[in-house]
Design a protein around this motif. Structure first.
Motif, PDB file in Angstrom:
ATOM      1  N   ARG A 147       9.058  11.221   9.289  1.00 55.01           N
ATOM      2  CA  ARG A 147       7.675  11.005   9.697  1.00 55.01           C
ATOM      3  C   ARG A 147       6.754  11.290   8.515  1.00 55.01           C
ATOM      4  N   LEU A 148       5.932  10.319   8.156  1.00 56.92           N
ATOM      5  CA  LEU A 148       4.968  10.481   7.068  1.00 56.92           C
ATOM      6  C   LEU A 148       3.585  10.739   7.659  1.00 56.92           C
ATOM      7  N   GLU A 149       2.922  11.728   7.095  1.00 52.69           N
ATOM      8  CA  GLU A 149       1.616  12.136   7.639  1.00 52.69           C
ATOM      9  C   GLU A 149       0.465  11.808   6.701  1.00 52.69           C
ATOM     10  N   GLY A 150       0.624  10.828   5.829  1.00 47.56           N
ATOM     11  CA  GLY A 150      -0.479  10.369   4.993  1.00 47.56           C
ATOM     12  C   GLY A 150      -0.467  10.916   3.582  1.00 47.56           C
ATOM     13  N   ALA A 151       0.158  12.082   3.335  1.00 50.04           N
ATOM     14  CA  ALA A 151       0.153  12.703   2.017  1.00 50.04           C
ATOM     15  C   ALA A 151       1.455  12.404   1.290  1.00 50.04           C
ATOM     16  N   PRO A 152       1.435  12.405  -0.055  1.00 48.32           N
ATOM     17  CA  PRO A 152       2.680  12.225  -0.807  1.00 48.32           C
ATOM     18  C   PRO A 152       3.677  13.327  -0.469  1.00 48.32           C
ATOM     19  N   THR A 153       4.923  12.973  -0.414  1.00 52.78           N
ATOM     20  CA  THR A 153       5.960  13.934  -0.044  1.00 52.78           C
ATOM     21  C   THR A 153       7.274  13.533  -0.682  1.00 52.78           C
ATOM     22  N   GLY A 160       0.793  -1.218   0.000  1.00 54.05           N
ATOM     23  CA  GLY A 160       0.000   0.000   0.000  1.00 54.05           C
ATOM     24  C   GLY A 160       0.828   1.272   0.000  1.00 54.05           C
ATOM     25  N   VAL A 161       2.116   1.162   0.127  1.00 50.05           N
ATOM     26  CA  VAL A 161       3.007   2.330   0.138  1.00 50.05           C
ATOM     27  C   VAL A 161       3.970   2.186  -1.034  1.00 50.05           C
ATOM     28  N   GLN A 162       4.143   3.285  -1.796  1.00 50.83           N
ATOM     29  CA  GLN A 162       5.033   3.266  -2.942  1.00 50.83           C
ATOM     30  C   GLN A 162       6.076   4.371  -2.808  1.00 50.83           C
ATOM     31  N   ASP A 168       4.622   7.899  -1.440  1.00 52.94           N
ATOM     32  CA  ASP A 168       3.174   8.054  -1.258  1.00 52.94           C
ATOM     33  C   ASP A 168       2.722   7.008  -0.248  1.00 52.94           C
ATOM     34  N   PRO A 169       2.431   7.417   1.001  1.00 47.63           N
ATOM     35  CA  PRO A 169       2.045   6.433   2.025  1.00 47.63           C
ATOM     36  C   PRO A 169       0.613   5.956   1.919  1.00 47.63           C
ATOM     37  N   GLY A 170      -0.117   6.417   0.925  1.00 44.44           N
ATOM     38  CA  GLY A 170      -1.496   5.945   0.763  1.00 44.44           C
ATOM     39  C   GLY A 170      -2.408   6.331   1.898  1.00 44.44           C
ATOM     40  N   GLY A 171      -2.183   7.483   2.494  1.00 49.86           N
ATOM     41  CA  GLY A 171      -3.026   7.952   3.590  1.00 49.86           C
ATOM     42  C   GLY A 171      -2.609   7.474   4.960  1.00 49.86           C
ATOM     43  N   ALA A 172      -1.639   6.586   5.045  1.00 44.61           N
ATOM     44  CA  ALA A 172      -1.219   6.063   6.347  1.00 44.61           C
ATOM     45  C   ALA A 172      -0.196   6.995   6.981  1.00 44.61           C
ATOM     46  N   ARG A 173      -0.153   6.955   8.285  1.00 48.46           N
ATOM     47  CA  ARG A 173       0.802   7.748   9.048  1.00 48.46           C
ATOM     48  C   ARG A 173       1.752   6.820   9.793  1.00 48.46           C
TER      49      ARG A 173
END
Length: 670
Positions: free
Chosen positions: A509-515, A434-436, A472-477
Motif C-alpha cells: 500500500r502506497l500512501e503518497g510519499a516515497p518509500t 506519474g509514478v516512478q 515515488d507515487p507522486g502523492g497518489a495513494r
C-alpha cells in the motif's frame, strides 16, 4: 413434378421424375469456440412429402455425414441422399453423350447418332443434326431411306429408348448440380405414409468461423474498490449457406475436441492381385468300397437358460429419443459455457454481425502493476473478480472511465484471458508516467552451522538475495502489485499473494510519499574447509627426514593458512549455531599444532645448516695432510656433535608436533 427434359423441350422428352421435397429452415445455431457450428433445422412436413431437403456448403458435407441426427415423430427415417462427389463422371458413365455435348442442340443430337427417335409421326435413327440460318435440321435414317426434317418451334424430339432417356435426364440433372460446385443439396428420406402435420427436425455439426468475443469495460476511479460494468459482444459470421431468419443463437466457450474425416470422398482400398492358375496335376485314388458305419448316439436336447426363448422371441428394443436440452441465458457445464441470446437473431448468408451477449457488474479495484524488474513506470490496471456463476471467455477489452475526469473517456485496451468463476485477474490498459520506481538487488552469505568431517570442516551457509524497490507515487495513494521473478531453489522470506507463470506476486500500500520496499529469498549451501591435504596417504608421517620443508610441510595439519579461515568462520558464526563449540576447540588445537610445526621448521632448518657444515668439514678433513689434517679432524668432530644435537632437537620438535596434530586429526574425523 412433370417429366424433365434431357436438354430442352425442343429436343428430348424424358420420363425421370423426382419428388418435390420440403426445404427445412434454420431454427437454431450454436457456435463453438472449437471452430464448429451446431445447426438445427425444423418445420412442419406434409403427409405426401417423401423427403426434406436443404443445401449445404461442399466443405460441410463430411461433417454432416458424421453428425446428422433426425427427429421424426413418425419413428423412421429412410436415410440421407446426396449427389456423389464425382457426380458428373458417374452420371455420364456409359452414355454416348459427354457434358460438353450439352453446349447446343446440334452437338447433343450428333452425340446421339444411331439412337431411335420420333419427331411427330416420323420415326428413325439419328444420322446428323446441324444448325442453319433457317433453324435446326435433323436427318433420320429409316427403313426406306434418309429423311431430312426441319424442326419447328416447340417441336419435340422423343427418344424411343426409355432407359436411355431416363439416364440422360439424370445426367442433365447432374450437370446442373455441378454448376454449383461449392454446395450440395441433401435429401433426408422419410417413411412414406406418415401422418400429416408432424414436426420434423434435424441437427448436425459442421465447421464454422470462430465467434470472436470482445468486451466493453467501465472501471471505477483509481485508489478505491468499486464496481466495473462489463459488456460482452460477439462477432458472428454466417457461412452456412442458408439465411438465419429469427433463429435462436447460442455462443459456446470451451475446449472441445474437433476432428475431420473424409466420409464424402470415395475411398478405394488397394487389393493384391492373384494370378490366374492353369490346370495342375490330377491325383486320383482308387475306390476301395464302403465300410459299415455304426449308428450315431441319440443327440441330447439343448437346454435353454430360463428366459432365453422369451429373449429370442422378443422384438428389438426401440432406442429412446434423447431429451431436449434445457435452454438458459448462460448455462455452464464441465469446461463449457453456453450463452444463449434472449432475442431471435437474423443474419443473412454471407453476412457478419456483432451482437451483445453478456452484461455483468463485477467487483473491481484500480491498482498499479509492475511486471518484472526492468521498467521505470508501473502499469495502470484493474483487478477484476468474476462473481458470475460461469467462466468468461477471453477477448480484447476496451476500457472506459466511469467517474471524475475519466467519466466516459477511453483509457486503453486490455487482454482478458479466460476467467473462471470466482477467480480474479489483472487487466493492464495504460502506463502511469506519474509514478516512478527503481530496483536494486544484492546478495549476502552467513554461516549458520558447521560439522567436522574427515579431514575437513563442513560449513552450512545461508545465501540471501534481496530486492529493494524504491518507489515515488507522486502523492497518489493506492495499491502496488509487483510480479517478482521466481528464484528456483530459493525460499522467499515473504508470503506471496499468488504464484503462477508471472512468478511470485506481492502487494504493498502506497500512501503518497516515497518509500522503499524490500523482499528477500534464502537458500542454504555447503562448502568444505580442508584441514590437511586430502592427497596425503598419512596426515601424521612417523619420520620427517625424507620430507621437503618447503613443499611437504604445507600439506600437513597446521601447515597452511587454513587457521585464518577457521578463525574467520568462528567469528562470523552465531553463538548458538550448531557445531560452534566443536569448531572453537578445533581452532585451539589447530593453532597449537601450527605453533609446534613452526618450532619444528626452525629446528629442522638449524639441523639442515649443521648438516651442511658437517659436510664441508668432512671434505676439508679428506683434503688435508700433515698437521693441518689434525686441525681438520677436530673441526669435523665438533661439526658432527653439533649436527647430532640439532638433529635430536628436530626429532623432539617433530614428536611434539605429531602429538598436537593428532588431536586435529582425531577431531577432524581422521
Amino acid at each position: 413434378m412433370t417429366a424433365r427434359r434431357a436438354f430442352t423441350a425442343l429436343l428430348l422428352a424424358t420420363t425421370a421424375l423426382t419428388a418435390q421435397a420440403a426445404e427445412l429452415p434454420v431454427r437454431g445455431v450454436t457456435l463453438s469456440s472449437a471452430g464448429l457450428a451446431q445447426i438445427e433445422r425444423g418445420g412442419m412436413v406434409a403427409a405426401d412429402d417423401p423427403a426434406i431437403t436443404f443445401r449445404a456448403p461442399l466443405a460441410d458435407v463430411d461433417d454432416i455425414l458424421r453428425s446428422l441426427v433426425v427427429a421424426d415423430p413418425a419413428g423412421r427415417v429412410e436415410g440421407l441422399r446426396l449427389p456423389a462427389q464425382d457426380l458428373a463422371a458417374e452420371a455420364f458413365r456409359g452414355l454416348p453423350a459427354r457434358p460438353e455435348d450439352f453446349a447446343s442442340r446440334a452437338t447433343l443430337l450428333n452425340a446421339l447418332r444411331g439412337q431411335r427417335v420420333a419427331v411427330g409421326e416420323t420415326e428413325g435413327r439419328i444420322a446428323e443434326a446441324s444448325e442453319g440460318k433457317d433453324g435446326l435440321r435433323l436427318t433420320l435414317l429409316s427403313a426406306t431411306g434418309l429423311r431430312s426434317i426441319e424442326l419447328r418451334e416447340a417441336q419435340e424430339v422423343r427418344l424411343l429408348d426409355a432407359a436411355l432417356a431416363a439416364r440422360l435426364a439424370r445426367a442433365a440433372e447432374a450437370l446442373a448440380e455441378t454448376r454449383s460446385a461449392d454446395t450440395r443439396q441433401l435429401a433426408v428420406a422419410l417413411r412414406p405414409g406418415a401422418p400429416a402435420g408432424r414436426e420434423v427436425a434435424l441437427t448436425y455439426v459442421a465447421g464454422a468461423p470462430l465467434w470472436k468475443p470482445s468486451w466493453r469495460l467501465s472501471v471505477p476511479e483509481f485508489g478505491a474498490a468499486g464496481e466495473a460494468r462489463l459488456m460482452g459482444w460477439a462477432v458472428v459470421e454466417n457461412h452456412t449457406g442458408s439465411d438465419w431468419d429469427g433463429i435462436r443463437l447460442s455462443l459456446v466457450s470451451g475446449e472441445a475436441a474437433a476432428f475431420r474425416q473424409a466420409l464424402y470422398s470415395p475411398v478405394l482400398l488397394p487389393r493384391p492381385e492373384l494370378p490366374i492358375l492353369g490346370s495342375g496335376p490330377v491325383e486320383v485314388q482308387a475306390d476301395t468300397g464302403g465300410r459299415p458305419v455304426p449308428p450315431p448316439p441319440p443327440a441330447a436336447a439343448p437346454i435353454a437358460p430360463p428366459g432365453a426363448l422369451a429373449r429370442m422371441a422378443a422384438p428389438a428394443a426401440v432406442a429412446e429419443a434423447a431429451p431436449a436440452a434445457a435452454q438458459a441465458t448462460a448455462a455452464a457445464s464441465l469446461g463449457r459455457v453456453a450463452f444463449t441470446l434472449a432475442d431471435p437473431v437474423t443474419i443473412q448468408a454471407g453476412q457478419t454481425a456483432n451482437v451483445p451477449f453478456l452484461y455483468a457488474r463485477l467487483p473491481a479495484e484500480r491498482v498499479w502493476w509492475v511486471q518484472g524488474l526492468g521498467g521505470r513506470h508501473p502499469l495502470q490496471a484493474v483487478r477484476l473478480r468474476n462473481t458470475t456463476p460461469h467462466a468468461l471467455p477471453g477477448g480484447l477489452a476496451t476500457v472506459f472511465g466511469s467517474g471524475g475526469a475519466e467519466a466516459g473517456g477511453f483509457l486503453g485496451d486490455a487482454e482478458l484471458r479466460g476467467l473462471p468463476a470466482g477467480e480474479a485477474r489483472l487487466l493492464a490498459f495504460a502506463r502511469d508516467q506519474g509514478v516512478q520506481y527503481s530496483v536494486a538487488q544484492r546478495g549476502s552469505s552467513v554461516p549458520i552451522a558447521v560439522a567436522l568431517r574427515r579431514g575437513a570442516v563442513q560449513v552450512t551457509q545461508q545465501l540471501v538475495h534481496t530486492v529493494t524497490l524504491a518507489v515515488d507515487p507522486g502523492g497518489a495513494r493506492g495499491t502496488l502489485v509487483l510480479d517478482l521473478p521466481a528464484r528456483r531453489g530459493e525460499t522467499p522470506r515473504f508470503t506471496p499473494v499468488a504464484e503462477g507463470d508471472f512468478g511470485q506476486r506481492v502487494e504493498a500500500r502506497l500512501e503518497g510519499a516515497p518509500t522503499n520496499l524490500e523482499w528477500a529469498w534464502q537458500r542454504e549451501t555447503t562448502q568444505q574447509i580442508p584441514l590437511w591435504d586430502a592427497a596425503l596417504a598419512e596426515p601424521l608421517p612417523p619420520a620427517w627426514r625424507d620430507l621437503s620443508l618447503d613443499r611437504d610441510m604445507a600439506r600437513l595439519p597446521g601447515g597452511t593458512d587454513r587457521l585464518e579461515a577457521l578463525r574467520t568462520l568462528l567469528e562470523r558464526l552465531p553463538p548458538t549455531a550448531p557445531g560452534r563449540a566443536a569448531l572453537a576447540t578445533l581452532v585451539e588445537d589447530f593453532g597449537a599444532a601450527r605453533r609446534a610445526l613452526d618450532t619444528f621448521r626452525t629446528a629442522a632448518r638449524a639441523h639442515a645448516a649443521d648438516e651442511a657444515a658437517l659436510s664441508r668439514a668432512r671434505r676439508a678433513f679428506e683434503d688435508r695432510t700433515g698437521p693441518e689434517r689434525e686441525a681438520a679432524r677436530s673441526a669435523l668432530n665438533a661439526a658432527s656433535l653439533a649436527a647430532g644435537r640439532s638433529g635430536a632437537e628436530a626429532d623432539r620438535a617433530w614428536t611434539a608436533w605429531r602429538g598436537l596434530a593428532e588431536r586435529v586429526v582425531t577431531r577432524g574425523g581422521g
